[in-house]
Design an enzyme around this catalytic site. Structure first.
Site, PDB file in Angstrom:
ATOM      1  N   LYS A 160      47.310  89.259  27.394  1.00 56.17           N
ATOM      2  CA  LYS A 160      48.341  88.400  27.972  1.00 56.17           C
ATOM      3  C   LYS A 160      48.279  87.064  27.248  1.00 56.17           C
ATOM      4  O   LYS A 160      47.215  86.431  27.222  1.00 56.17           O
ATOM      5  CB  LYS A 160      48.095  88.227  29.473  1.00 56.17           C
ATOM      6  CG  LYS A 160      49.113  87.370  30.181  1.00 56.17           C
ATOM      7  CD  LYS A 160      49.104  87.676  31.677  1.00 56.17           C
ATOM      8  CE  LYS A 160      50.014  86.770  32.463  1.00 56.17           C
ATOM      9  NZ  LYS A 160      49.396  85.485  32.772  1.00 56.17           N
ATOM     10  N   CYS A 173      45.051  81.184  29.783  1.00 56.49           N
ATOM     11  CA  CYS A 173      44.595  80.259  30.825  1.00 56.49           C
ATOM     12  C   CYS A 173      44.619  78.812  30.321  1.00 56.49           C
ATOM     13  O   CYS A 173      44.026  78.498  29.294  1.00 56.49           O
ATOM     14  CB  CYS A 173      43.188  80.636  31.289  1.00 56.49           C
ATOM     15  SG  CYS A 173      42.598  79.554  32.599  1.00 56.49           S
ATOM     16  N   GLY A 195      57.355  85.036  33.392  1.00 52.75           N
ATOM     17  CA  GLY A 195      57.614  83.615  33.558  1.00 52.75           C
ATOM     18  C   GLY A 195      58.915  83.340  34.279  1.00 52.75           C
ATOM     19  O   GLY A 195      59.988  83.723  33.810  1.00 52.75           O
ATOM     20  N   GLY A 207      54.585  86.813  39.259  1.00 53.58           N
ATOM     21  CA  GLY A 207      53.438  86.194  39.911  1.00 53.58           C
ATOM     22  C   GLY A 207      53.875  85.384  41.121  1.00 53.58           C
ATOM     23  O   GLY A 207      53.934  85.890  42.255  1.00 53.58           O
TER      24      GLY A 207
HETATM   25  C1  FMN Z   1      47.531  79.732  40.662  1.00 54.28           C
HETATM   26  C2  FMN Z   1      47.701  80.555  39.408  1.00 54.28           C
HETATM   27  C3  FMN Z   1      46.656  81.343  38.960  1.00 54.28           C
HETATM   28  C4  FMN Z   1      46.798  82.108  37.793  1.00 54.28           C
HETATM   29  N1  FMN Z   1      45.754  82.890  37.366  1.00 54.28           N
HETATM   30  C5  FMN Z   1      45.900  83.657  36.257  1.00 54.28           C
HETATM   31  C6  FMN Z   1      44.854  84.541  35.823  1.00 54.28           C
HETATM   32  O1  FMN Z   1      43.776  84.657  36.451  1.00 54.28           O
HETATM   33  N2  FMN Z   1      45.084  85.272  34.690  1.00 54.28           N
HETATM   34  C7  FMN Z   1      46.257  85.184  33.983  1.00 54.28           C
HETATM   35  O2  FMN Z   1      46.413  85.860  32.957  1.00 54.28           O
HETATM   36  N3  FMN Z   1      47.264  84.390  34.390  1.00 54.28           N
HETATM   37  C8  FMN Z   1      47.106  83.644  35.497  1.00 54.28           C
HETATM   38  N4  FMN Z   1      48.157  82.863  35.924  1.00 54.28           N
HETATM   39  C9  FMN Z   1      49.469  82.940  35.235  1.00 54.28           C
HETATM   40  C10 FMN Z   1      50.353  83.992  35.910  1.00 54.28           C
HETATM   41  O3  FMN Z   1      49.816  85.280  35.765  1.00 54.28           O
HETATM   42  C11 FMN Z   1      51.772  83.993  35.275  1.00 54.28           C
HETATM   43  O4  FMN Z   1      51.639  84.230  33.903  1.00 54.28           O
HETATM   44  C12 FMN Z   1      52.515  82.667  35.494  1.00 54.28           C
HETATM   45  O5  FMN Z   1      52.374  82.213  36.820  1.00 54.28           O
HETATM   46  C13 FMN Z   1      53.998  82.808  35.152  1.00 54.28           C
HETATM   47  O6  FMN Z   1      54.575  83.849  35.894  1.00 54.28           O
HETATM   48  P1  FMN Z   1      55.426  83.573  37.260  1.00 54.28           P
HETATM   49  O7  FMN Z   1      56.486  82.575  36.905  1.00 54.28           O
HETATM   50  O8  FMN Z   1      55.963  84.917  37.641  1.00 54.28           O
HETATM   51  O9  FMN Z   1      54.468  83.014  38.263  1.00 54.28           O
HETATM   52  C14 FMN Z   1      48.017  82.081  37.073  1.00 54.28           C
HETATM   53  C15 FMN Z   1      49.079  81.294  37.549  1.00 54.28           C
HETATM   54  C16 FMN Z   1      48.943  80.524  38.690  1.00 54.28           C
HETATM   55  C17 FMN Z   1      50.115  79.699  39.174  1.00 54.28           C
END
Ligand code: FMN
Length: 312
Positions: A143, A102, A204, A227
């Site tokens: 993570k 985070c 990612g 995500g």
């Molecule tokens: C709005 C937002 C909230 C997120 N909240 C969390 C979370 O609560 N826990 C966590 O491990 N990662 C959190 N992430 C990171 C995502 O799980 C992920 O690692 C990141 O967005 C990259 O993946 P993506 O490109 O598929 O979105 C968050 C990301 C975003 C954009």
């Protein structure tokens, strides 16, 4: 290939998990993080973050579609994290995921989230305390990002997590300082994967089939986590698994209406307005229709007002 639905605080709640896993293609969900400071969190708070726990006795902690849900914890004190992990398993979670990624300032200032990546020994202590507090068969996963300011500790951090007894590791292929700025450094996931014997999940910037294929090839990982892509294209997991083509806008509109079920949080609550706007911000990156809709609801403040626009 397994596809994990990413934890996303402020957007990806239990209703969204239900909607997306009903569409299909997801093999596991991780909840938004639950912040652990210095005490054991109440059952009520855990059930709020993960209502699927209440199904746990009957048919496991799963979404309605049967996809397992794992609770994510974010905290820095090993003993307290261990106690909370034990509670989460007792309540019926399939395992515990630990958030070491985070980037939020307030969280990092209090030594939680990505700042822990500066100290592999601390990671070891936290994972180890959790491992010792939960039954052998409970999955302990972590993570991480590639580091805080730089990537120099990426491998050491992964090895510390493995040595502490974790079963699985997800790597978001950026440092904390890199935020969400492209590119994601998938080749670094391959380096980490080579240095540990744990199953590694690549994460990612996977927004399409092409991204998923390239990420799996470059990272050498079989499994991926998605995500933002899942919020932009609700059936992305099925598209990646080649079981369907991109969802047309009318189907997305029905999903948006289904999400109004969280209106039960009350007329005055900002919960629904905030979340539906967050989702539309992602949808408008994929659908032009969502852009117009977002403009219409942007300034509306209550659930009934927004729902009226969606129903038109
Ligand atoms: C709005 C937002 C909230 C997120 N909240 C969390 C979370 O609560 N826990 C966590 O491990 N990662 C959190 N992430 C990171 C995502 O799980 C992920 O690692 C990141 O967005 C990259 O993946 P993506 O490109 O598929 O979105 C968050 C990301 C975003 C954009």
């Amino acid at each position: 290939m397994r596809i994990v639905l990413a934890p996303m605080e402020g957007v990806l709640d239990h209703l969204m998990r239900d909607l997306l896993t009903q569409i299909g293609g997801y093999d596991l969900c991780v909840t938004e993080f639950v912040r652990v400071v210095d005490q054991v969190i109440s059952d009520r708070a855990y059930l709020r973050a993960c209502p699927e726990l209440s199904n746990a006795n009957a048919y496991g902690c799963t979404t309605k579609a049967g996809t397992p849900v794992r609770v994510q914890l974010l905290g820095q004190h090993p003993t307290c994290m261990g106690d909370n992990a034990a509670k989460v398993i007792e309540l019926g979670s399939h395992g515990v995921d630990i958030n070491f990624g985070c980037p939020a300032k307030t969280v990092n200032k209090n030594r939680g989230g990505a700042v822990l990546l500066k100290d592999p020994e601390n990671l070891y202590q936290i994972v180890s305390a959790i491992r010792k507090s939960v039954p052998k068969e409970a999955i302990v996963s972590a993570k991480i990002r590639l580091g805080y300011e730089d990537k120099s500790l990426a491998i050491e951090n992964a090895q510390a997590i493995e040595a502490a007894g974790a079963n699985e590791l997800t790597v978001h292929a950026r440092t904390k300082v890199e935020g969400y700025r492209p590119p994601a450094h998938w080749q670094w996931i391959a380096k980490i994967k080579q240095a540990v014997n744990l199953p590694v999940i690549a994460n990612g910037d996977i927004f399409s089939v092409e991204d998923a294929n390239t990420c799996r090839q470059v990272s050498t990982c079989n499994d991926i986590m998605i995500g933002r892509g899942a919020l932009m294209l609700p059936n992305l997991a099925n598209v990646i698994k080649a079981t369907s083509s991109a969802m047309p806008w009318p189907a997305v509109q029905s999903l948006l209406l289904s999400y109004t079920a969280c209106e039960t949080y009350g007329d005055k609550s900002k919960y629904y307005p905030n979340r539906i706007k967050q989702w539309l911000k992602y949808l408008k990156l994929e659908y032009v229709e969502a852009q117009a809709l977002f403009q219409e609801v942007r300034t509306l403040k209550t659930a009934p007002d927004i729902i009226a626009v969606l129903k038109r």
